[in-house]
Design a protein around this motif. Structure first.
Motif, PDB file in Angstrom:
ATOM      1  N   GLY A  93       0.787  -1.157   0.128  1.00 31.97           N
ATOM      2  CA  GLY A  93      -0.009   0.256   0.029  1.00 31.97           C
ATOM      3  C   GLY A  93       0.912   1.148   0.114  1.00 31.97           C
ATOM      4  O   GLY A  93       0.444   2.104   0.449  1.00 31.97           O
ATOM      5  N   GLU A  94       2.101   1.087  -0.795  1.00 27.43           N
ATOM      6  CA  GLU A  94       2.822   2.309  -0.763  1.00 27.43           C
ATOM      7  C   GLU A  94       3.300   2.585  -2.130  1.00 27.43           C
ATOM      8  O   GLU A  94       3.244   1.889  -2.919  1.00 27.43           O
ATOM      9  N   LYS A  95       3.144   3.870  -2.531  1.00 26.56           N
ATOM     10  CA  LYS A  95       3.279   4.416  -3.890  1.00 26.56           C
ATOM     11  C   LYS A  95       4.794   4.833  -3.989  1.00 26.56           C
ATOM     12  O   LYS A  95       5.288   5.463  -3.263  1.00 26.56           O
ATOM     13  N   VAL A  96       5.415   4.388  -5.296  1.00 27.22           N
ATOM     14  CA  VAL A  96       6.768   4.783  -5.535  1.00 27.22           C
ATOM     15  C   VAL A  96       6.651   5.259  -7.062  1.00 27.22           C
ATOM     16  O   VAL A  96       6.352   4.535  -7.786  1.00 27.22           O
ATOM     17  N   MET A  97       7.392   6.201  -7.263  1.00 28.66           N
ATOM     18  CA  MET A  97       7.539   6.764  -8.657  1.00 28.66           C
ATOM     19  C   MET A  97       9.030   6.628  -9.066  1.00 28.66           C
ATOM     20  O   MET A  97       9.869   6.907  -8.307  1.00 28.66           O
ATOM     21  N   VAL A  98       8.901   5.744 -10.298  1.00 23.58           N
ATOM     22  CA  VAL A  98      10.261   5.827 -10.931  1.00 23.58           C
ATOM     23  C   VAL A  98      10.465   6.739 -12.011  1.00 23.58           C
ATOM     24  O   VAL A  98       9.680   6.519 -13.033  1.00 23.58           O
ATOM     25  N   GLU A  99      11.297   7.777 -12.033  1.00 21.05           N
ATOM     26  CA  GLU A  99      11.343   8.508 -13.265  1.00 21.05           C
ATOM     27  C   GLU A  99      12.621   7.874 -14.153  1.00 21.05           C
ATOM     28  O   GLU A  99      13.982   7.887 -13.483  1.00 21.05           O
ATOM     29  N   TYR A 100      12.735   7.400 -15.053  1.00 23.62           N
ATOM     30  CA  TYR A 100      13.689   7.104 -15.839  1.00 23.62           C
ATOM     31  C   TYR A 100      13.606   7.577 -17.516  1.00 23.62           C
ATOM     32  O   TYR A 100      12.572   8.105 -17.776  1.00 23.62           O
ATOM     33  N   SER A 101      14.622   7.187 -18.108  1.00 24.16           N
ATOM     34  CA  SER A 101      14.620   7.374 -19.612  1.00 24.16           C
ATOM     35  C   SER A 101      15.082   9.068 -19.823  1.00 24.16           C
ATOM     36  O   SER A 101      16.143   9.261 -20.375  1.00 24.16           O
ATOM     37  N   SER A 102      13.896   9.589 -19.440  1.00 26.07           N
ATOM     38  CA  SER A 102      14.143  11.098 -19.728  1.00 26.07           C
ATOM     39  C   SER A 102      15.321  11.519 -20.967  1.00 26.07           C
ATOM     40  O   SER A 102      16.134  12.197 -20.672  1.00 26.07           O
ATOM     41  N   PRO A 103      14.885  11.421 -22.031  1.00 30.12           N
ATOM     42  CA  PRO A 103      15.769  11.630 -23.118  1.00 30.12           C
ATOM     43  C   PRO A 103      15.719  13.184 -23.593  1.00 30.12           C
ATOM     44  O   PRO A 103      14.741  13.778 -23.364  1.00 30.12           O
TER      45      PRO A 103
ATOM     46  N   LEU B   2      23.902   3.712 -26.069  1.00 31.03           N
ATOM     47  CA  LEU B   2      23.974   2.427 -25.311  1.00 31.03           C
ATOM     48  C   LEU B   2      23.562   3.059 -23.883  1.00 31.03           C
ATOM     49  O   LEU B   2      23.405   2.345 -22.897  1.00 31.03           O
ATOM     50  N   GLY B   3      24.296   4.271 -23.445  1.00 29.81           N
ATOM     51  CA  GLY B   3      24.102   4.993 -22.413  1.00 29.81           C
ATOM     52  C   GLY B   3      22.751   5.146 -21.702  1.00 29.81           C
ATOM     53  O   GLY B   3      22.239   4.639 -20.622  1.00 29.81           O
ATOM     54  N   HIS B   4      21.700   5.694 -22.732  1.00 29.38           N
ATOM     55  CA  HIS B   4      20.341   5.455 -22.710  1.00 29.38           C
ATOM     56  C   HIS B   4      19.825   4.049 -22.340  1.00 29.38           C
ATOM     57  O   HIS B   4      18.763   4.238 -21.535  1.00 29.38           O
ATOM     58  N   VAL B   5      20.168   3.409 -23.091  1.00 27.60           N
ATOM     59  CA  VAL B   5      19.764   1.722 -22.916  1.00 27.60           C
ATOM     60  C   VAL B   5      19.937   1.188 -21.487  1.00 27.60           C
ATOM     61  O   VAL B   5      19.212   0.904 -21.063  1.00 27.60           O
ATOM     62  N   ARG B   6      21.199   1.743 -21.165  1.00 22.57           N
ATOM     63  CA  ARG B   6      21.505   1.070 -19.464  1.00 22.57           C
ATOM     64  C   ARG B   6      20.464   1.752 -18.750  1.00 22.57           C
ATOM     65  O   ARG B   6      19.914   1.364 -17.775  1.00 22.57           O
ATOM     66  N   ASN B   7      20.187   3.160 -18.980  1.00 24.35           N
ATOM     67  CA  ASN B   7      19.267   3.784 -18.012  1.00 24.35           C
ATOM     68  C   ASN B   7      18.021   3.193 -18.234  1.00 24.35           C
ATOM     69  O   ASN B   7      17.225   2.997 -17.102  1.00 24.35           O
ATOM     70  N   ASN B   8      17.174   2.996 -19.533  1.00 22.70           N
ATOM     71  CA  ASN B   8      16.195   2.476 -19.576  1.00 22.70           C
ATOM     72  C   ASN B   8      15.752   1.183 -18.878  1.00 22.70           C
ATOM     73  O   ASN B   8      14.881   0.714 -18.265  1.00 22.70           O
ATOM     74  N   LEU B   9      16.852   0.485 -19.141  1.00 20.33           N
ATOM     75  CA  LEU B   9      16.589  -1.088 -18.776  1.00 20.33           C
ATOM     76  C   LEU B   9      16.637  -0.943 -17.169  1.00 20.33           C
ATOM     77  O   LEU B   9      15.927  -1.829 -16.391  1.00 20.33           O
TER      78      LEU B   9
ATOM     79  N   TRP C 111       8.824  13.523 -35.106  1.00 22.47           N
ATOM     80  CA  TRP C 111       9.595  12.709 -35.869  1.00 22.47           C
ATOM     81  C   TRP C 111      10.574  11.823 -34.645  1.00 22.47           C
ATOM     82  O   TRP C 111      10.507  10.533 -34.736  1.00 22.47           O
ATOM     83  N   VAL C 112      10.837  12.572 -33.835  1.00 16.07           N
ATOM     84  CA  VAL C 112      11.586  11.961 -32.664  1.00 16.07           C
ATOM     85  C   VAL C 112      10.851  11.104 -31.918  1.00 16.07           C
ATOM     86  O   VAL C 112      11.333   9.763 -31.708  1.00 16.07           O
ATOM     87  N   TYR C 113       9.697  11.525 -31.798  1.00 16.51           N
ATOM     88  CA  TYR C 113       8.932  10.546 -30.606  1.00 16.51           C
ATOM     89  C   TYR C 113       8.399   9.462 -31.291  1.00 16.51           C
ATOM     90  O   TYR C 113       8.328   8.110 -30.760  1.00 16.51           O
ATOM     91  N   ALA C 114       8.148   9.233 -32.449  1.00 13.46           N
ATOM     92  CA  ALA C 114       7.816   8.247 -33.613  1.00 13.46           C
ATOM     93  C   ALA C 114       9.172   7.172 -33.334  1.00 13.46           C
ATOM     94  O   ALA C 114       8.965   6.119 -33.044  1.00 13.46           O
ATOM     95  N   GLY C 115      10.357   7.755 -33.733  1.00 14.26           N
ATOM     96  CA  GLY C 115      11.502   6.921 -33.362  1.00 14.26           C
ATOM     97  C   GLY C 115      11.443   6.166 -32.038  1.00 14.26           C
ATOM     98  O   GLY C 115      11.876   5.048 -31.719  1.00 14.26           O
ATOM     99  N   PHE C 116      11.427   7.104 -30.965  1.00 13.54           N
ATOM    100  CA  PHE C 116      11.696   6.568 -29.521  1.00 13.54           C
ATOM    101  C   PHE C 116      10.765   5.486 -29.389  1.00 13.54           C
ATOM    102  O   PHE C 116      11.172   4.526 -28.750  1.00 13.54           O
ATOM    103  N   ASP C 117       9.377   5.838 -29.770  1.00 16.15           N
ATOM    104  CA  ASP C 117       8.423   4.645 -29.524  1.00 16.15           C
ATOM    105  C   ASP C 117       8.626   3.299 -29.932  1.00 16.15           C
ATOM    106  O   ASP C 117       8.434   2.233 -29.469  1.00 16.15           O
ATOM    107  N   VAL C 118       9.586   3.508 -31.400  1.00 14.26           N
ATOM    108  CA  VAL C 118       9.931   1.977 -31.807  1.00 14.26           C
ATOM    109  C   VAL C 118      11.163   1.495 -30.978  1.00 14.26           C
ATOM    110  O   VAL C 118      10.932   0.244 -30.449  1.00 14.26           O
ATOM    111  N   THR C 119      11.944   2.492 -30.403  1.00 12.87           N
ATOM    112  CA  THR C 119      13.040   1.719 -29.753  1.00 12.87           C
ATOM    113  C   THR C 119      12.636   1.287 -28.389  1.00 12.87           C
ATOM    114  O   THR C 119      13.057   0.209 -27.893  1.00 12.87           O
ATOM    115  N   TYR C 120      11.724   2.055 -27.869  1.00 12.27           N
ATOM    116  CA  TYR C 120      10.934   1.671 -26.490  1.00 12.27           C
ATOM    117  C   TYR C 120      10.255   0.468 -26.404  1.00 12.27           C
ATOM    118  O   TYR C 120      10.558  -0.511 -25.686  1.00 12.27           O
TER     119      TYR C 120
END
Length: 590
Positions: A110-120, A128-135, A253-262
């Motif tokens: 019953g506790e909420k935690v927010m995780v902020e990540y990726s943030s490109p 690859l640095g972002h990949v580490r962050n995302n994973l 354009w960038v968002y469309a690209g990121f979506d594919v990668t995500y």
RNA sequence: GCCUCCAUAGCUCAGCUGGAUAGAGCACCGGUUUUCUAAACCGUAGGUCACAGGUUCGAAUCCUGUUGGGGGUACCA
């Protein structure tokens, strides 16, 4: 093992008339070369017994053997008391923890935690640095869920600023109207291409100016391109229709690209925040700080906080012209996120280059008296370096995320085809499997290392598929699944009256029982690496068990057969669950 | 300069709040398949845990210092 601790405390009380605290009893698994399963380190007890370590160990061992039913025998090696625990204890443990249907069930806190990540940043593709962050971010989220938290995954997109203007400007000047459609390039790659173009042209201008007699610093400030970029940022802030339109188009354009990668990486978010909406936030917080006397204003109108008493520096929180700096926004954004979700904890997955920034940010919020400030945590991770040094998008010396994933999948395909085990797979299933294995290798490679350690990636050396790797663990799972299906396995509790566990089976039981504890330890440390290393142990031990056990399918003793299949089944469940925390799929066959 | 993180086998990494002879994988060398998937298993070899002190019955682990490396210390984000 609580009964042993309790027993030992009781022993000290009875034998030496001393009340001791729980932490005096130091318990560990007995090393393989000695007899027994559980060891008490008696050195800490010696000062209560006033006897030699050996004598103390013998005293306590004898007491436990007599008074604790599960303790069947003991031996003493130097100051180590090794206890032999009854077979029935382990069998009961197996039945009452591992075989219970709720063994892997999550208990909600019953506790909420927010995780902020990726943030490109939206001016270049992910590397690859972002990949580490995302994973890491995704995996920590899964880990916290498994530990009972309600998790909100957040992506704070850095969609505005001078860096984006650079890409926009270069596209305007040299793009000839190129689009993802016309070029066949993925949107984020197209925009990134112009970011690199900008840098190249900018450098040319600097060179020219330096040749004309300016210093390097002057040239960097005076180059027409950088001035134009700054001008563009100003126009963007003023809402200039043409600039905003271009910004929207290119970001799209960038968002469309990121979506594919995500999607390919298998990460997702519950909520997106955009810096274009949040960059003006934080000014209220500055006012609040001034009112509370936490901040002070200098003569030129700039606002500061003095953290020298905390061993840090004076820090600017608002410019003299009244505009925000990075930390101003983060103060405001932190408040907004809390207002939106009221979470108990908030994890920022951000590289260690920002350690100082977050230290300051959290300290300021605490000084402002925010009740939620103590729940903030910076999950700092090390950079991914290449043998040649740091990755730099501007200079094009990066390992691109999409390329890397594709290469991993391709390698998985080659290796699998060499082994020739998938000849009867459909084309779709094959592609699926190659993706699963390729990503499994990549994810495991990045996640098995402690987050805070920096990581060296050599593109010339491919990521392994053997040994301590994702595919090894995936293989183990597939092996078990294949066995279970061939055996027509149906879950049931075996009749244990005449069954004795082999040493390896005993090890398996002990290891598998640790899984829930392993999750909470990993969650406490925000470290998926704990899980990765644990799963490797499980897989390794299972393969040993598999190898040394006669074919289970042919086993004629029904109870023994069922018991062994149960071990297999639980091992597979644990592997699947743990790999899920790492964001890695496990195949049924491979 | 100051702050901070890191240093374990040739390479990549484990080693939890101090506990027994520091463990894996890769690479190298050797072995295992008429038995449930050999992406596996077993074995050989490989270490002054960067260095020097200290605390302790006991230190890779804690403290101090030194060396080497990363990052930070901007009215950039």
């Amino acid at each position: 093992m609580n009964f042993i601790v309790a027993g030992a405390i009781e022993a000290v009380k009875e034998l030496y008339g001393q009340e001791i605290a729980e932490n005096v009893i130091n318990i560990q698994e007995t090393r393989k070369e000695f007899e027994g399963q559980v060891t008490i380190v008696v050195f800490p007890i010696v000062r209560f017994s006033k006897k030699s370590p050996e004598e103390t160990a013998n005293d306590i061992g004898a007491f436990l053997q007599q008074n604790v039913a599960e303790v069947e025998g003991f031996n003493v090696v130097k100051g180590f008391l090794n206890l032999s625990i009854a077979e029935s204890y382990w069998i009961d443990l197996f039945n009452n923890t591992l075989l219970r249907p709720d063994f892997l069930a999550v208990k909600t806190r019953g506790e909420k935690v927010m995780v902020e990540y990726s943030s490109p940043n939206t001016n270049k593709p992910l590397h690859l640095g972002h990949v580490r962050n995302n994973l890491l971010g995704y995996s920590v989220s899964e880990l916290l869920k498994a530990d009972g938290y309600d998790v909100i995954k957040v992506n704070l997109v850095n969609d505005r600023g001078i860096h984006i203007c650079k890409s926009m400007l270069a596209w305007q000047n040299w793009g000839n109207g190129e689009t993802p459609e016309s070029s066949g390039l993925k949107g984020d790659h197209l925009v990134g291409k112009y970011y690199v173009v900008f840098d190249k042209e900018y450098k040319k201008e600097i060179e020219t100016l330096v040749a004309e007699g300016q210093t390097e610093d002057e040239a960097k400030k005076n180059a027409p391109l950088i001035k134009a970029a700054q001008q563009m940022l100003l126009q963007w802030e003023q809402g200039d229709a043409a600039v905003v339109g271009l910004w929207e188009k290119m970001n799209g354009w960038v968002y469309a690209g990121f979506d594919v990668t995500y999607k390919k990486l298998g990460v997702d978010f519950d909520k997106y925040y955009y810096e274009s909406n949040t960059y003006l936030l934080g000014k209220d917080t500055v006012e609040e700080g001034l009112a509370k006397g936490v901040f002070f204003k200098k003569e030129d109108g700039s606002v500061w906080i003095d953290l020298t008493a905390d061993g840090l520096d004076q820090k600017l929180v608002l410019r003299a012209d009244g505009t925000s700096v990075y930390i101003t926004q983060d103060l405001g954004t932190a408040q907004m996120k809390y207002d939106d979700f009221g979470m108990d904890k908030s994890i920022y997955v951000v590289g260690n280059e920002q350690d100082y920034h977050f230290k300051v940010l959290f300290l300021i919020l605490e000084k402002l008296g925010k009740s939620w400030a103590k729940g903030l945590y910076h999950l700092s991770y090390g950079m991914v370096d290449l043998p040649s040094g740091k990755m730099k998008s501007r200079e094009g010396t990066v390992v691109d995320a999409d390329d890397l994933v594709n290469e991993m999948v391709e390698t998985a395909k080659q290796k699998t085809e060499e082994l020739g085990k998938t000849n009867d797979f459909s084309e779709v299933d094959k592609e699926d499997l190659y993706t699963t294995i390729g990503l499994g290798a990549l994810k495991y490679f990045l996640l098995k290392v402690e987050p805070k350690k920096r990581l060296l990636f050599d593109p010339a050396e491919s990521i392994d598929f053997q040994g301590n790797t994702g595919p090894f663990i995936q293989y183990t799972h597939a092996r078990i699944k294949s066995l279970l299906s061939r055996a027509n396995y149906q879950f049931a509790v075996a009749d244990y009256n005449h069954i004795k566990l082999t040493p390896t089976e005993l090890e398996m039981v002990m290891l598998l029982t640790k899984y829930p504890n392993e999750i909470s330890e990993a969650a406490k440390a925000y470290s998926p690496a704990f899980i990765a290393n644990y799963l490797y142990e499980v897989a390794k031990l299972f393969n040993k068990f598999y190898h040394e056990t006669p074919p289970i399918i042919k086993e004629e003793d029904a109870a023994l057969k069922l018991h062994r299949l149960n071990i297999c089944k639980i091992a597979a469940d644990v592997i699947k669950s743990g790999m899920g925390i790492l964001g890695i799929k496990v195949p049924e066959r491979m």
